[in-house]
Design a protein around this motif. Structure first.
Motif, PDB file in Angstrom:
ATOM      1  N   GLN A 170       0.778  -1.307  -0.113  1.00 55.47           N
ATOM      2  CA  GLN A 170      -0.089   0.119   0.030  1.00 55.47           C
ATOM      3  C   GLN A 170       0.915   1.186  -0.031  1.00 55.47           C
ATOM      4  N   THR A 171       1.838   0.961   0.713  1.00 54.19           N
ATOM      5  CA  THR A 171       2.933   2.484   1.010  1.00 54.19           C
ATOM      6  C   THR A 171       3.399   2.489  -0.622  1.00 54.19           C
ATOM      7  N   ARG A 173       2.093   1.908  -3.434  1.00 51.81           N
ATOM      8  CA  ARG A 173       1.174   2.350  -4.459  1.00 51.81           C
ATOM      9  C   ARG A 173       1.096   3.910  -3.900  1.00 51.81           C
ATOM     10  N   GLN A 174       1.049   4.209  -2.684  1.00 53.82           N
ATOM     11  CA  GLN A 174       0.911   5.494  -2.439  1.00 53.82           C
ATOM     12  C   GLN A 174       1.995   6.585  -3.102  1.00 53.82           C
ATOM     13  N   PHE A 175       3.164   6.053  -3.009  1.00 56.53           N
ATOM     14  CA  PHE A 175       4.192   6.590  -3.339  1.00 56.53           C
ATOM     15  C   PHE A 175       4.292   6.864  -4.789  1.00 56.53           C
ATOM     16  N   GLY A 176       3.524   5.989  -5.350  1.00 58.23           N
ATOM     17  CA  GLY A 176       3.747   5.893  -6.858  1.00 58.23           C
ATOM     18  C   GLY A 176       4.454   5.043  -7.608  1.00 58.23           C
ATOM     19  N   THR A 182       7.929  -1.846  -7.769  1.00 57.40           N
ATOM     20  CA  THR A 182       7.287  -2.781  -6.791  1.00 57.40           C
ATOM     21  C   THR A 182       7.556  -3.985  -6.625  1.00 57.40           C
TER      22      THR A 182
END
Length: 277
Positions: A170-171, A173-176, A182
């Protein structure tokens, strides 16, 4: 400062002494077993002649003679070459397939019944079928060895990928972070303990299957040497080939365990830090 250094050196010296003592015990047990082999064979305590169960000293002489004339060395290199090809193939297929099954749940639901059907099938039973389709040669050896060794890598990678902390994903994804970053920065490092265990098991399985195919079907490796001398009723030379197989298997175990320990040192330190909290 000197006092602190001395205090720190004490446990290190004690650990070295314990390690040295353990190694001496292992060497002592090995020497004892070899002496027992010599005594049992010399006294014919098993009720068989030297033609079937030669002395260790006779086998050691045959081993040295075959090693000196290059026969055992060339056979070992052939076995290692086939092993390396099958092992690399199993690791590549297992890791790529495991990542796909771990990340794509619909793919896992579609393929897992087939995987669970194929996985328990004994790999040795595939050798006659592989000979029919692929003939007697290196390609058959690689395919049979890969089939046997791919399962621990495939399943270990799949469960390792599924076990990655969702908060980390999730982190990311939040940082793009892209899917590629990933995968290589979070998913594979997180799944690496499972992958490493699967790779270590695959290495041992690959070696055993390569030698099995040489014994049963083809090859110029150690299995072929053992069969040829067995058929020629030269027991000492056949036992010398078996001894080389044992040495090769133990060296494989030591090498893979040491590599896994070094590569996973960061993970062990992280686990120790979490435990001490």
């Amino acid at each position: 400062m000197a006092l602190i250094t001395a205090d720190a050196a004490g446990p290190a010296r004690a650990s070295m002494r314990v390690l040295g003592s353990a190694r001496l015990h292992r060497v002592g047990v090995l020497i004892g077993l070899l002496l027992l082999w010599e005594v049992v064979a010399a006294g014919r305590l098993l009720g068989v002649s030297d033609q079937h169960f030669p002395r260790f000293s006779t086998v050691a002489l045959a081993f040295w003679r075959m090693l000196a004339d290059g026969e055992l060395t060339m056979a070992t290199l052939e076995t290692l070459r086939a092993y390396a090809q099958g092992f690399v193939l199993a690791v590549v297929v297992g890791v790529v397939g495991g990542v796909a099954l771990g990340r794509l749940r619909f793919l896992a639901r579609a393929l897992m019944p087939t995987i669970e059907f194929l996985r328990p099938m004994p790999s040795v039973a595939l050798i006659p079928i592989a000979v029919l389709f692929l003939g007697i040669g290196e390609e058959m050896q690689r395919i049979v060895a890969m089939y046997a060794a791919v399962w621990p890598v495939l399943l270990g990678t799949m469960y390792g990928v599924r076990g990655v902390d969702p908060i980390l994903l999730q982190t990311a994804r939040q940082f793009g972070l892209s899917r590629r970053r990933t995968l290589f920065k979070i998913v594979l490092p997180g799944a690496s303990p499972y992958i490493a265990t699967g790779v270590r098991l695959a290495s041992l399985i690959t070696l055993s299957l390569i030698i099995t195919t040489e014994l049963m079907a083809s090859g110029n490796g150690l299995g072929n040497v053992i069969v040829e001398y067995q058929l020629a009723f030269k027991a000492a030379e056949a036992y010398a080939g078996i001894v080389m197989v044992v040495i090769l298997g133990y060296a494989n175990f030591l090498a893979t365990s040491q590599i896994e320990r070094r590569l996973m040192r960061w993970h062990n330190r992280l686990a120790a830090m979490k435990t001490n909290r």
